[in-house]
Scaffold this active site. Sequence first.
Site, PDB file in Angstrom:
ATOM      1  N   SER A 105      35.940   1.479  25.676  1.00 55.82           N
ATOM      2  CA  SER A 105      36.416   2.990  25.553  1.00 55.82           C
ATOM      3  C   SER A 105      35.262   3.707  25.995  1.00 55.82           C
ATOM      4  CB  SER A 105      36.949   3.199  24.192  1.00 55.82           C
ATOM      5  OG  SER A 105      37.545   4.666  24.376  1.00 55.82           O
ATOM      6  N   ASP A 147      46.356   1.083  31.573  1.00 62.07           N
ATOM      7  CA  ASP A 147      45.192   1.915  30.674  1.00 62.07           C
ATOM      8  C   ASP A 147      44.949   3.404  31.319  1.00 62.07           C
ATOM      9  OD1 ASP A 147      43.438   3.046  28.948  1.00 62.07           O
ATOM     10  OD2 ASP A 147      41.929   1.286  29.159  1.00 62.07           O
ATOM     11  N   HIS A 164      45.184   0.730  26.113  1.00 65.83           N
ATOM     12  CA  HIS A 164      43.837   0.965  25.850  1.00 65.83           C
ATOM     13  C   HIS A 164      43.480   0.326  24.713  1.00 65.83           C
ATOM     14  CE1 HIS A 164      39.882   3.154  26.267  1.00 65.83           C
ATOM     15  NE2 HIS A 164      39.992   3.386  25.044  1.00 65.83           N
TER      16      HIS A 164
END
Length: 665
Positions: free
Chosen positions: A160, A222, A346
């Site tokens: 991330s 994602d 994600h």
Amino acid sequence: MEETSSFETSEMTANFLASTPLLTESWRLCQLANASHGAVGGEGEKVGFAAEIGGTTTSRRVGYVAFSAAGIAPPPGEPGGWGKLVGLEAAGCCWAKSLFSDRRSGEEGEEGGGGGELEPVMVCGELLRIFWSVYQDTRFQSQISEVMRECNSVVVTGHSIGGTIASLCAIWLLSCLESTSPRPSVLCITFGSPLLGNESLSRAILAQRWAGNFCHVVSRHDIVPRLLFVPDLAPVTHQLHSLLHFCHLSLSAPQLGTSPLGLLQQLTDEAKTKLFHHVMASLHALLEFGGEGRKANKGSSFSPFGNYFFCSQDGGAICVDNAASVVRMMYLLLGMGSPSCSIDSHLNYGVVVEKVCSQFLTNRSFLQSELPESSYDAGLALALQSSGIDSQEPIARPAKDCLKIAKRLGRKPSLNCANLAIKLSQVTPYRAEIEWYKESCDRCDDQMGYYDSFKHRGASRRDAKVNMNRHKLARFWDNVITMLETNHLPHDFHKRAKWVNASQFYKLLVEPLDIAEYYRIGMQRIKGHYITCGREKRYQIFDRWWKEGIDRQEESNTMMMVMRSKFASLTQDTLFWARVEEAREWLESVRTERDPGKAAELWEKLDGFERYARGLVEKKEISKDVVAKNSSYSLWVKDYQEVKSQVETLLRPQFPNLMDAEVVP
């Protein structure tokens, strides 16, 4: 004959990566970083950090450095600030400013160019601020120093926002390693990381030949890696804040004892849908205006760089390294998903990595009815199958077009290199004429040598021809540098012996003429001396190529040191004559200098140069024109000895013991 398809290369690259422990080990370190046991950074923005050294022998040690955004809470106020770009110097990043200064975002002739308008390298301001906080933490400095000291390979990773922090860390490491030898290899692997910077950053990384050091793993649905393609985040400010808050809580869930599924309910379906469609619309608009032509449509200023590893939960994966193809694949693959799975994907990189590494090596085959007619079509079908796209799906056709573009762009550098080799053979006669000129100068009765003959040349046709050849060769090599920096040549071009040796020979032969011309027209009185103020960029680049080549030979123990039995054909220090010109000025200054302190400094410089030059002569690393009777160097040595003798004559009556090097009690 039909060219062998390169589409299977993308599948084979992904296959190779999946067969190594790189992905699984990197994700394991990301999970450790998510635990935040080694959090670093400033107050309120603790970045999860983990470092680990693996390997059984000192020659095979691999260091892993991982970052996590688990401790980064959404900033107060408008989260749209994540889309704001700032220059690298905004946080005092002098290590990158010197490398990435004066990059053009639209060089003429470049793909997606915009006419050469100067644009500085810029990155996401919020992420740069966070990295700078991490960089200043003494715990981070201590651990990263240990990894760099103990390992010959370093993998920097993150999930991330932590992945983007990892990219900044990798850029910092690569920048610092430019001046070290031997240098450990650096690989950055990110998972679902947002974009980092603008197109100038992407081009600068290509110019530095660092694109191969970055691998961005992206789950095909994602949404986070696609967020910053949105040019204006203001319309989705509330949704973006909810997403950032959700991701922060999800990454912190193991510590808080919270269920990720329960957290998923905190992000409403309405928020997911609005964010999803806004990102899709932005990507579509970006592609409508020519992929990377951001300036034409005033779209997103962010641009991808490095290799993108697109993967799915069924174990399929492909690698794409062309920015235009990356953007198109981002759009096509996200369009196959839904608002809900775009968020859920994600958080599921652990599942994706496990599937890719366990299932990707299984055999793939075609149904008899779908058997491709050629290797070209077979390679294309394999790449589509690896990305999880069925040949019957609506997006199969645009996905094929995307991979075809990547193929054309991928082979262009090799074709350019082949054409450049032909042009090199065409300019070789110019070089040969200069070699002949040098030989004739060395044999001339005036005994001035190559350098001084050109410096004091007249208006003869021969001298004019040599000067013209000098300019033609400069244009050729400047064009080589431009093509290399704009990614129009293969990534390993600067390591190929043919070009390293050709550039070195050109530098040894022609730079003395450039120095002669510089001092002939008195440029040192306008700009300053050649070494610091007049040297062309191409020579500095060729110095680096040659040094890196020598370092590689030393590492492989293939370099043999042999003492010369006669003078070199060309002086090995191409700056030698510039040093002579500076020494001549010092000698003139010391004659009239009345300040003892300044005179002592000048004599220290003069004695240092005399020792250096004498060492080159003794080792025969200079051409015979250097020691010609009437060369600038020979005349300088004569003047130096005379002035030094005069000084000693004046000082001996006053300080006899000092001049005899005796110790006075």
